[in-house]
Design a protein around this motif. Structure first.
Motif, PDB file in Angstrom:
ATOM      1  N   THR A   1       0.717  -0.798  -0.146  1.00 34.72           N
ATOM      2  CA  THR A   1       0.158   0.022   0.075  1.00 34.72           C
ATOM      3  C   THR A   1       1.192   1.265   0.521  1.00 34.72           C
ATOM      4  O   THR A   1       0.409   2.294  -0.713  1.00 34.72           O
TER       5      THR A   1
ATOM      6  N   SER B   1       0.480   4.221  -3.750  1.00 33.12           N
ATOM      7  CA  SER B   1       0.050   5.245  -2.670  1.00 33.12           C
ATOM      8  C   SER B   1       1.559   6.724  -2.813  1.00 33.12           C
ATOM      9  O   SER B   1       0.925   7.500  -3.198  1.00 33.12           O
TER      10      SER B   1
ATOM     11  N   TYR C   1      -6.042   5.227  -8.357  1.00 30.88           N
ATOM     12  CA  TYR C   1      -5.812   4.396  -6.839  1.00 30.88           C
ATOM     13  C   TYR C   1      -6.912   4.500  -6.427  1.00 30.88           C
ATOM     14  O   TYR C   1      -7.378   5.609  -5.378  1.00 30.88           O
TER      15      TYR C   1
ATOM     16  N   ARG D   1      -8.609   3.084  -3.188  1.00 27.93           N
ATOM     17  CA  ARG D   1      -8.495   2.657  -1.994  1.00 27.93           C
ATOM     18  C   ARG D   1      -9.832   2.184  -0.480  1.00 27.93           C
ATOM     19  O   ARG D   1     -10.153   3.218  -1.356  1.00 27.93           O
TER      20      ARG D   1
ATOM     21  N   ASP E   1      -6.228  -1.639  -4.544  1.00 26.81           N
ATOM     22  CA  ASP E   1      -5.311  -2.388  -3.706  1.00 26.81           C
ATOM     23  C   ASP E   1      -6.995  -3.490  -2.384  1.00 26.81           C
ATOM     24  O   ASP E   1      -7.234  -2.715  -1.884  1.00 26.81           O
TER      25      ASP E   1
END
Lengths: 293, 213
Positions: A43, A47, A79, A81, A157
């Motif tokens: 992660t 990120s 992204y 998440r 993710d």
């Protein structure tokens, strides 16, 4: 073809170094699998690649241009998440429709019709507050944001955490369909390796803040073998190879071998089988490998 | 102004309007309560509007600070995770607050003029300045909470409440804490603006390296 590249990335939290001189290259038009144990740095790496977390050292570029605070680079990346669980006010007090409206405002290629289709497919009640959603529904919302963003590079993710088997199969099917139609790049970080492995064109394995492998999945697995037989025969056959997770059962022994290139023959005294990505990763994690002599 | 900057600014402007509407609902509720209290009295309209005007300025300061405190961990964190730039988020927070404060100031000024109590307008302007300042304080507190957790919130809220109370005492009539005499409102307002500028610089520095949590 574009390249999202991270060079010599170091990330420290206080005295702890979470990423140690990591270099990674993501070519567009492929599906990547990012696998690693809990706390390996997956992660954090994702990120940093998407400028959501500043690197302590290192450079992240998309087609040679920095990603950090760069509108042009950021417009190609999504992204998605898991929403941070905040108990006293926060995004989870929003309704699903408000959260998706925010995503629509920020992703310039947002496909509203596709989002509505996905909402129906996953059976999400958009009037419900995010804090009231089950873990599976929450995963579905993040999947919707990722797919409807229509970003050239889309990162998910642990997208299938909490999804039931039917929803997980739906997700894999959606990824394949979307990839076939648009050629978008997907980077999927997952612990359910066995199910997702067939999707991955390239695999990145990260452990303890370091990239261990980043290769074409098929070529990677072509060099991995499960060798079993009499202990002496196995030891002789695997001499000089990197082995993982040796197990002895009486006079018999089983090892997982990762060679530098495909091996034609280990000898007649041993049985050789191919290894799945999950079993290879498990073997690599369970025991320290013996380095090739 | 880039496309992303425009989208970010628009998003925060809309949030400012939404927060004002929530505030408006609060004022309507309080108005209903005061109307109920003064029901039957001859000058009920004057009394209710006076209450709203007196209370509204302080309410605006308090609400702007509270909303700003949530920004780093909520709105800002969310939009950062969706590709917004830190620079745009910094200006976006300011846009949200200014929108909220100006809408409130227009509301109260209109009320003051409607009931021929224009002497309240200066007070509303001063409250607007302090709302900006406390908004900046709120954002800094929000960053601290995001980084260090809610334990610090209790300590910071006690300090901020005491400071806020002292400032409000000075702004209110009849209490002279700093010996500034007749110009105390102007001097404190100017000090508030200067402090606000300094705090915005601190917020800019904090915002530059913020990460999604």
């Amino acid at each position: 073809m574009s390249i999202l590249a991270g060079k010599n990335i170091v990330k420290k939290y206080g005295k702890e170094t979470v990423l140690k001189n990591v270099s990674v290259e993501i070519e567009t038009g492929k599906i990547y699998g990012l696998i690693g144990r809990n706390g390996a740095g997956k992660t954090t790496l994702l990120s940093i690649l998407t400028a959501q977390n500043p690197a302590t050292e290192g450079e992240i570029t998309l087609d040679g241009k920095p990603v950090w605070e760069n509108e042009e680079s950021l417009s190609h990346i999504c992204y998605s998440r898991e929403i941070s669980p905040v108990t006293m006010f926060g995004p989870n007090t929003l309704k699903v429709k408000e959260y998706l409206a925010t995503a629509k405002a920020f992703y310039r290629n947002w496909d509203e019709a596709y989002a509505k289709e996905l909402i129906k497919l996953f059976n999400i009640d958009i009037k419900k507050r995010i804090s009231k959603l089950s873990k599976g529904m929450l995963s579905a919302v993040t999947i919707i944001v990722a797919l409807a963003s229509k970003a050239d590079i889309t990162i998910l993710d642990e997208p299938v955490a909490g999804l039931d088997v039917v929803a997980r199969e739906q997700f894999y099917k959606l990824i394949i369909e979307e990839y076939s139609e648009t050629g978008r790049t997907f980077i999927i970080s997952t612990h359910i390796i066995e199910e997702a492995a067939s999707l991955f064109e390239r695999v990145i394995i990260i452990d303890n803040g370091e990239i261990k492998f980043q290769e074409n999945t098929e070529e990677f697995l072509a060099k991995a073998y499960r060798v079993s037989g009499d202990t002496d025969a196995v030891d002789k056959a695997t001499e000089g190879f990197k082995i993982y997770h040796p197990e002895s059962l009486g006079r018999n022994k089983v090892v997982t071998v990762l060679a530098d290139k495909p091996v034609e023959n280990f000898g007649e005294d041993v049985q050789v089988e191919p290894v799945s990505l999950q079993n290879l990763f498990y073997a690599m994690c369970v025991n320290e490998g013996r380095e090739a002599v | 102004m880039s496309e992303l900057s425009k989208r970010t600014a628009k998003y925060y402007f809309v949030q400012g309007i939404k927060l004002f509407l929530v505030m408006l609902l609060g004022i309507v509720i309080f108005g209903a309560v005061w109307t109920n209290i003064y029901l039957g009295e001859v000058d009920i309209t004057d009394k209710v509007l006076y209450r709203i005007l007196s209370f509204g300025g302080v309410f605006m300061i308090m609400m702007n600070m509270m909303y700003s405190m949530y920004s780093p961990g909520w709105y800002d964190n969310m939009v950062l995770s969706m590709g917004a730039r830190r620079k745009d988020i910094f200006f976006g927070d300011f846009i949200k607050q200014i929108t909220f404060i100006i809408c409130n100031m227009l509301l109260y000024s209109t009320m003051a003029l409607a009931v021929h109590k224009s002497e309240h307008i200066k007070r509303i302007l001063i409250c607007g300045v302090f709302a900006l300042l406390m908004g900046a304080v709120g954002i800094i507190v929000g960053h601290i909470i995001k980084k260090y957790g809610r334990t610090t919130f209790i300590v910071i809220s006690v300090v901020c409440s005491a400071t806020f109370g002292l400032i409000m005492c000075e702004v209110a009539n009849g209490i002279h804490l700093f010996g500034l005499g007749e110009n105390k409102e102007n001097v404190i307002s100017i000090a508030a603006v200067l402090l606000f500028v300094f705090m915005e610089y601190v917020i800019y520095r904090l915002n530059r390296k913020v990460m999604v949590v």
